[in-house]
Structure formats: C-alpha cells, structure tokens
Design a protein around this motif. Structure first.
Motif, mmCIF file in Angstrom:
data_model
loop_
_atom_site.group_PDB
_atom_site.id
_atom_site.type_symbol
_atom_site.label_atom_id
_atom_site.label_comp_id
_atom_site.label_asym_id
_atom_site.label_seq_id
_atom_site.Cartn_x
_atom_site.Cartn_y
_atom_site.Cartn_z
ATOM 1 N N LYS A 9 -16.141 -26.144 -17.614
ATOM 2 C CA LYS A 9 -16.836 -27.434 -17.597
ATOM 3 C C LYS A 9 -17.328 -27.802 -16.183
ATOM 4 O O LYS A 9 -16.921 -27.180 -15.199
ATOM 5 C CB LYS A 9 -15.905 -28.506 -18.168
ATOM 6 C CG LYS A 9 -15.532 -28.259 -19.639
ATOM 7 C CD LYS A 9 -14.795 -29.451 -20.223
ATOM 8 C CE LYS A 9 -14.429 -29.214 -21.685
ATOM 9 N NZ LYS A 9 -13.848 -30.424 -22.302
ATOM 10 N N ARG A 55 -16.165 -40.140 -32.855
ATOM 11 C CA ARG A 55 -14.967 -40.454 -32.064
ATOM 12 C C ARG A 55 -15.326 -41.395 -30.906
ATOM 13 O O ARG A 55 -16.426 -41.347 -30.365
ATOM 14 C CB ARG A 55 -14.338 -39.165 -31.488
ATOM 15 C CG ARG A 55 -14.080 -38.073 -32.526
ATOM 16 C CD ARG A 55 -12.864 -38.339 -33.378
ATOM 17 N NE ARG A 55 -11.613 -38.237 -32.636
ATOM 18 C CZ ARG A 55 -10.951 -37.106 -32.445
ATOM 19 N NH1 ARG A 55 -11.406 -35.968 -32.925
ATOM 20 N NH2 ARG A 55 -9.804 -37.105 -31.790
ATOM 21 N N PHE A 57 -14.560 -41.367 -27.904
ATOM 22 C CA PHE A 57 -14.790 -40.735 -26.601
ATOM 23 C C PHE A 57 -16.096 -39.943 -26.550
ATOM 24 O O PHE A 57 -16.410 -39.322 -25.524
ATOM 25 C CB PHE A 57 -13.599 -39.837 -26.233
ATOM 26 C CG PHE A 57 -13.276 -38.761 -27.244
ATOM 27 C CD1 PHE A 57 -13.989 -37.567 -27.283
ATOM 28 C CD2 PHE A 57 -12.243 -38.937 -28.157
ATOM 29 C CE1 PHE A 57 -13.695 -36.574 -28.202
ATOM 30 C CE2 PHE A 57 -11.928 -37.947 -29.089
ATOM 31 C CZ PHE A 57 -12.660 -36.769 -29.104
ATOM 32 N N THR A 91 -5.053 -30.252 -24.200
ATOM 33 C CA THR A 91 -6.319 -30.943 -23.897
ATOM 34 C C THR A 91 -6.153 -31.956 -22.770
ATOM 35 O O THR A 91 -6.993 -32.046 -21.880
ATOM 36 C CB THR A 91 -6.821 -31.684 -25.165
ATOM 37 O OG1 THR A 91 -6.879 -30.729 -26.231
ATOM 38 C CG2 THR A 91 -8.184 -32.290 -24.955
ATOM 39 N N HIS A 115 -13.235 -25.574 -22.137
ATOM 40 C CA HIS A 115 -13.233 -25.749 -23.591
ATOM 41 C C HIS A 115 -12.969 -24.383 -24.207
ATOM 42 O O HIS A 115 -13.414 -23.368 -23.674
ATOM 43 C CB HIS A 115 -14.594 -26.269 -24.080
ATOM 44 C CG HIS A 115 -14.758 -26.132 -25.569
ATOM 45 N ND1 HIS A 115 -14.251 -27.055 -26.448
ATOM 46 C CD2 HIS A 115 -15.309 -25.146 -26.317
ATOM 47 C CE1 HIS A 115 -14.507 -26.648 -27.686
ATOM 48 N NE2 HIS A 115 -15.152 -25.497 -27.638
HETATM 49 P P1 CMP Z 1 -12.765 -29.995 -25.679
HETATM 50 O O1 CMP Z 1 -11.836 -28.891 -26.024
HETATM 51 O O2 CMP Z 1 -13.985 -29.610 -24.935
HETATM 52 O O3 CMP Z 1 -13.208 -30.733 -27.029
HETATM 53 C C1 CMP Z 1 -13.608 -32.086 -27.048
HETATM 54 C C2 CMP Z 1 -13.341 -32.794 -25.748
HETATM 55 O O4 CMP Z 1 -13.324 -34.201 -25.813
HETATM 56 C C3 CMP Z 1 -11.966 -32.400 -25.240
HETATM 57 O O5 CMP Z 1 -11.961 -31.066 -24.815
HETATM 58 C C4 CMP Z 1 -11.751 -33.464 -24.159
HETATM 59 O O6 CMP Z 1 -12.289 -33.072 -22.901
HETATM 60 C C5 CMP Z 1 -12.582 -34.655 -24.675
HETATM 61 N N1 CMP Z 1 -11.734 -35.795 -25.058
HETATM 62 C C6 CMP Z 1 -11.752 -37.024 -24.481
HETATM 63 N N2 CMP Z 1 -10.864 -37.838 -25.074
HETATM 64 C C7 CMP Z 1 -10.256 -37.123 -26.045
HETATM 65 C C8 CMP Z 1 -9.233 -37.418 -27.005
HETATM 66 N N3 CMP Z 1 -8.655 -38.620 -27.081
HETATM 67 N N4 CMP Z 1 -8.846 -36.422 -27.846
HETATM 68 C C9 CMP Z 1 -9.434 -35.193 -27.796
HETATM 69 N N5 CMP Z 1 -10.410 -34.872 -26.921
HETATM 70 C C10 CMP Z 1 -10.809 -35.808 -26.037
#
Ligand code: CMP
Length: 139
Positions: A9, A55, A57, A91, A115
C-alpha cells in the motif's frame, strides 16, 4: 500450487520497504510471478474494494489507496493465500503478531502496509482485476 493477489500500500511504498517485504515473500517460499507499480485512480480503488462499498470505512479506504503509488503482485506457492496472510498479520496493526509485516511496518488500520486476498474465489477475482493471463509468468 496456489496464487494470491498482494498489494504493497501507499504507506509502505513511501517508507521504501518494497524490497524488505518482497524478501519476506521469497523467504516464505512465495514466488512473485507478476508485478506492477501503479497509482490507482478513484474508479480503480472503488472497483477493487467494491465488496466494502457499504462499510463505514469505505471512503477513507479509497482516499488512502489513491494517496500514492502501490506495488501490486501475484504470489504463487503452496497455500499461498494462507501463507501470505500469516506473513501480513492481523488487519489492525495493534493486533498483528510480532514479526509480521503489519506489526513491523503498519501504523493504522487504513495505513496497514499490505493487502492480501482472503480466499481462493476472491484471489481469482482480484488477480483478474489487475493482470491478464499473459502477464503472469509462471513455469
Ligand atoms: P485490506 O486487506 O486491504 O481490505 C480492506 C481494508 O479496509 C483493510 O485492509 C483495512 O486497511 C481497511 N479498513 C479500515 N477499517 C477497517 C475495519 N474496521 N475493518 C476491516 N478493514 C478496515
């Protein structure tokens, strides 16, 4: 043999740790069979993360993923999806096990360095989102 999609990222690209993260993949037996550096457009980031569209976020996620270039790769190896997820850690970097990529390089749940696909079906979709079959250099 299995394949998974990995993205380094914008935070980790800016920290200049692409090579350190690639070393971890290689030492874990994961082979980089496709790779591309790219500054994602808003449309690309929204499309890639469309499963998260509802979602809370989502807007922050798209904002962050378009804030600078990312490094996108296909990793191949035995149990590549699980192996990559073990290397990444949880995560939320506060929950990530010591020694994992996120424990070492991530600073927040958004700026969480990497990711990785979470299942075989999503891996297929995510790989196809960025790479054509003729861009994957497997034996
Ligand atoms: P990634 O694996 O790239 O998939 C979705 C992304 O959303 C995750 O990593 C996080 O960087 C971001 N994210 C932010 N807030 C949340 C949350 N509450 N739960 C899961 N992913 C989140």
């Amino acid at each position: 043999m299995e394949r998974t999609l990995s993205i380094i990222k914008p935070d980790a690209v800016a920290k200049n740790v692409i090579g350190e993260i690639y070393s971890r993949f290689e030492h874990a037996g994961l082979k980089i069979v496709a790779a591309r550096m790219k500054h994602l457009s808003r449309e690309e980031a929204e499309g890639f993360y469309s499963v998260h569209r509802e979602r809370p976020f989502f807007a922050d996620l798209v904002e962050f993923m378009t804030s600078g270039p990312v490094m996108i790769q296909v990793l191949e190896g035995q149990d590549a999806i699980t192996r990559n997820r073990e290397l990444m850690g949880a995560t939320d970097p506060r929950q990530a096990a010591p020694g994992t990529i996120r424990a070492e390089f991530a600073s927040s749940i958004d700026a969480n360095a990497v990711h990785g696909s979470d299942a075989p079906e999503t891996a297929k979709q995510e790989i196809a989102f960025f790479f054509g079959a003729d861009e994957i250099y497997s034996r």
